[in-house]
Design an enzyme around this catalytic site. Structure first.
Site, PDB file in Angstrom:
ATOM      1  N   HIS A 127       0.734  -1.218  -0.023  1.00  0.00           N
ATOM      2  CA  HIS A 127       0.155  -0.018  -0.026  1.00  0.00           C
ATOM      3  C   HIS A 127       0.762   1.389   0.143  1.00  0.00           C
ATOM      4  O   HIS A 127       0.183   2.295  -0.326  1.00  0.00           O
ATOM      5  CB  HIS A 127      -1.030  -0.194   1.092  1.00  0.00           C
ATOM      6  CG  HIS A 127      -0.361   0.213   2.476  1.00  0.00           C
ATOM      7  ND1 HIS A 127      -0.020  -0.814   3.321  1.00  0.00           N
ATOM      8  CD2 HIS A 127      -0.014   1.342   3.377  1.00  0.00           C
ATOM      9  CE1 HIS A 127       0.569  -0.369   4.341  1.00  0.00           C
ATOM     10  NE2 HIS A 127       0.593   0.747   4.408  1.00  0.00           N
TER      11      HIS A 127
ATOM     12  N   ASP B 112       0.409  -7.781   1.290  1.00  0.00           N
ATOM     13  CA  ASP B 112       0.752  -6.307   1.464  1.00  0.00           C
ATOM     14  C   ASP B 112       2.165  -6.272   1.512  1.00  0.00           C
ATOM     15  O   ASP B 112       2.733  -5.653   2.169  1.00  0.00           O
ATOM     16  CB  ASP B 112       0.000  -5.966   2.840  1.00  0.00           C
ATOM     17  CG  ASP B 112       0.099  -4.387   2.832  1.00  0.00           C
ATOM     18  OD1 ASP B 112       0.290  -3.671   1.791  1.00  0.00           O
ATOM     19  OD2 ASP B 112       0.182  -3.920   3.982  1.00  0.00           O
TER      20      ASP B 112
ATOM     21  N   SER C  55       4.867   2.518   7.676  1.00  0.00           N
ATOM     22  CA  SER C  55       4.468   1.175   7.010  1.00  0.00           C
ATOM     23  C   SER C  55       5.755   0.836   6.168  1.00  0.00           C
ATOM     24  O   SER C  55       6.273   1.806   5.670  1.00  0.00           O
ATOM     25  CB  SER C  55       3.464   1.643   6.050  1.00  0.00           C
ATOM     26  OG  SER C  55       2.131   1.697   6.994  1.00  0.00           O
TER      27      SER C  55
END
Length: 621
Positions: A347, A380, A463
């Site tokens: 993402h 992910d 992230s």
């Protein structure tokens, strides 16, 4: 004082007759009674001590021409009374009161007694005076000597003291010498010289050069009266002797002096300190201000400490700035090898799409452009590569299966574009099934992660960053946080910030996916070969009645079909661990590699049975 020896005849104590009952009159001194006139009279001067007289029959030496000897008295004249008193002459008063007598011994054995104190002839003249005195020379036998001596001056209004109280002394003024000239007391004025007294003492010669001031005739004492001169002459000044203190007194005095000095020093110090303090407070000190500081020490730290881990890992952590398709974002990644491969979250690079821009910024500040090597939304994870960069330091990879709850961990990232941020915490839980994404609505972007939970602060921008153990090895990839609205979203979802619930993809899973993405550009997923009913609300994962594309819910010839699984069966356990939903069954399955064997517990018509199968493989997306 006779010292216990009997006195000469006629020296017996005189007994005063008792006054009659009623009114009586105090007796006056005889000299006073003998005064020719009761009117005006002249006070008598104080009689000085009688000097030594010459031998009987010798005339006294004159002090000077026309001046009487200062140490002698005039001889008695015929005017003297027959009772031994001297008749008053002009300007004088009677010297001896009536009835007063002198000591008749005339020897040293009998010093001057009360008679001499009362104004009689001195002890040296006692012989002849006693002969003249006759019966009045001493008290009669049987009489009591009076308690008080009579007043030799006969000063009115007291006169001779009575039987009850002594007469107070009277201070007579003396001559005051001229200013600056030393004077002497005037010689006594007498009417006549007493008769010569036989004495073995040789005569005292007169001084060759007498004092003119002493030889001068006496002046009128009332002409130049000085009240202070009399007092000074009567009472000469004396020098005070020093007071000698003992050892204890000196010690006490020293102690008191020290205490007083200490108190004074404290007061002075306090005052000076207050003044200096006020000055410093108002003016900000004196001169240049130089604050104390610790010396510089070795910058090295224990490799197992947070500082040691951060110092080792920061050169291998990068910040990614992604833009494209009208969107932009910031994330973190870390170097996998020296060829420039960098692992991050899917993402993070998703806004770039196929034609977006990705810029990698290293910890040194250098930047480089990067391209996407492969990505997988189901895990992910994504891999990008930079070119033309040398000297990269890859991070060592750990084993996430070794992580235990409570182990300390360190998270590094760029929360809110703050590159190189280091936080620390512990492993809060293991194998926490989470799902993230799902913005597309068809579920193709949903990620299923059997995650490591940590309380290390993770915020939007963390992230794709590494989660390190105490050896500085990567054990997870920070991917999601639980936000305040209760959603498990990648990169924070509602961007509410960390609440202490962060999730990281285990590095064992990340390693396998990264290798597949680098080698083939895509990742494979392990599968059972069944379609799950995601709307089922009961405990466990139930097999749907039909497939997602209208086909059979159990893939023909797949791992599930070979294990005997049918539509409507409920899978309750995987490898003996309970599952409560379809998402949890997917997470548990993807935690393995294709080809791994699973042991499942299947419930059908209220009965449970165990089945074993080998996981198949499907292409990633």
């Amino acid at each position: 004082m006779n010292q216990g020896k009997p006195g000469p005849p006629g020296d017996e104590p005189t007994v005063r007759p008792e006054p009659p009952e009623g009114d009586f009159e105090l007796p006056r001194p005889a000299a006073r009674a003998a005064a020719p006139d009761e009117g005006d009279y002249e006070l008598e001067r104080p009689q000085p001590p009688a000097p030594a007289l010459p031998a009987h029959g010798t005339a006294p030496a004159a002090a000077g021409p026309g001046a009487p000897d200062e140490g002698t008295a005039p001889l008695p004249t015929a005017a003297d009374g027959a009772d031994g008193t001297v008749a008053p002459g002009p300007g004088t008063a009677a010297r001896t009161p009536a009835g007063a007598a002198a000591d008749t011994s005339g020897t040293d054995e009998h010093p001057a007694g009360p008679a001499a104190a009362r104004g009689g002839v001195s002890d040296a003249q006692g012989g002849p005076a006693s002969e003249k005195a006759g019966a009045g020379a001493g008290p009669a036998e049987g009489q009591v000597r009076p308690l008080h001596d009579p007043d030799p001056y006969s000063t009115p209004p007291y006169g001779e003291p009575g039987p009850w109280a002594p007469a107070p002394p009277v201070q007579h003024p003396g001559n005051t010498p001229a200013h600056g000239v030393p004077g002497a007391a005037p010689p006594p004025v007498m009417d006549a010289a007493p008769p010569p007294v036989m004495d073995a003492t040789p005569p005292v010669p007169a001084p060759a050069h007498p004092d003119p001031a002493a030889a001068a005739p006496a002046a009128d004492p009332w002409g130049r009266y000085d009240p202070w001169a009399a007092a000074a002459a009567a009472t000469p000044l004396q020098q005070a002797e020093p007071v000698l203190m003992g050892r204890e007194q000196r010690r006490g005095h020293t102690r008191r002096t020290l205490v007083a000095g200490a108190l004074l020093l404290a007061l002075v110090s306090g005052g000076v300190g207050g003044i200096v303090g006020a000055h410093l407070e108002r003016n900000g000190g004196i001169g240049t201000v130089e604050l104390p500081q610790a010396a510089r020490n070795d910058a090295g730290r224990d490799p197992g400490s947070v500082a040691g881990i951060a110092a080792q890992a920061l050169p291998s952590v990068v910040t990614l700035h992604v833009s494209g398709g009208g969107a932009a974002g910031t994330g973190t990644g870390f170097v996998l090898d020296e060829r420039g491969h960098i692992l991050t979250n899917d993402h993070v690079v998703q806004p770039a799409g196929d034609n977006g821009d990705i810029t990698v910024t290293f910890h040194s500040g250098d930047t480089a452009e990067a391209t996407v090597v492969g990505r997988d939304s189901g895990y992910d994870l994504a891999v990008v590569k930079v070119k033309g960069v040398r000297g990269l330091a890859p991070l060592p990879l750990g084993n996430s299966d070794n992580a235990r709850v409570g182990d300390p961990v360190v998270a590094i990232g760029a929360p809110f574009d703050l590159a190189g941020t280091v936080t620390s915490g512990i492993i809060s839980a293991r194998e926490r099934p989470i799902t993230a994404g799902g913005e597309k609505g068809d579920g193709s972007d949903v990620s299923y992660v059997d995650a490591l939970q940590t309380d290390a602060p993770i915020n939007p921008g963390n992230s794709g960053g590494p989660l390190l153990d105490t050896e500085g090895r990567v054990i997870g990839i920070n991917s999601a946080i639980r936000s305040a609205d209760g959603s498990d979203d990648p990169d924070g979802g509602g961007r509410a910030g960390s609440i202490g619930l962060g999730f990281a993809i285990p590095i064992n899973q990340g390693k396998r996916v990264a290798e597949e993405l680098i080698n083939t550009g895509k990742a494979t997923h392990p599968v059972i070969g069944v379609t799950l009913d995601m709307e089922y609300g009961g405990d466990g994962a139930r097999v749907a009645a039909e497939g997602s594309d209208g086909g059979p819910p159990v893939t023909t010839g797949g791992p599930g079909a070979r294990a005997g699984i049918r539509a409507g069966d409920v899978i309750t356990e995987v490898d003996g661990r309970r599952v409560h939903s379809g998402e949890e069954l997917i997470v548990k399955t993807r935690a393995h590699r294709p080809g791994d064997r699973l042991e499942l517990t299947v419930e059908r018509d209220g009965k449970e049975r165990k089945v074993s199968l080998v996981l198949g493989s499907s292409g990633g997306g």
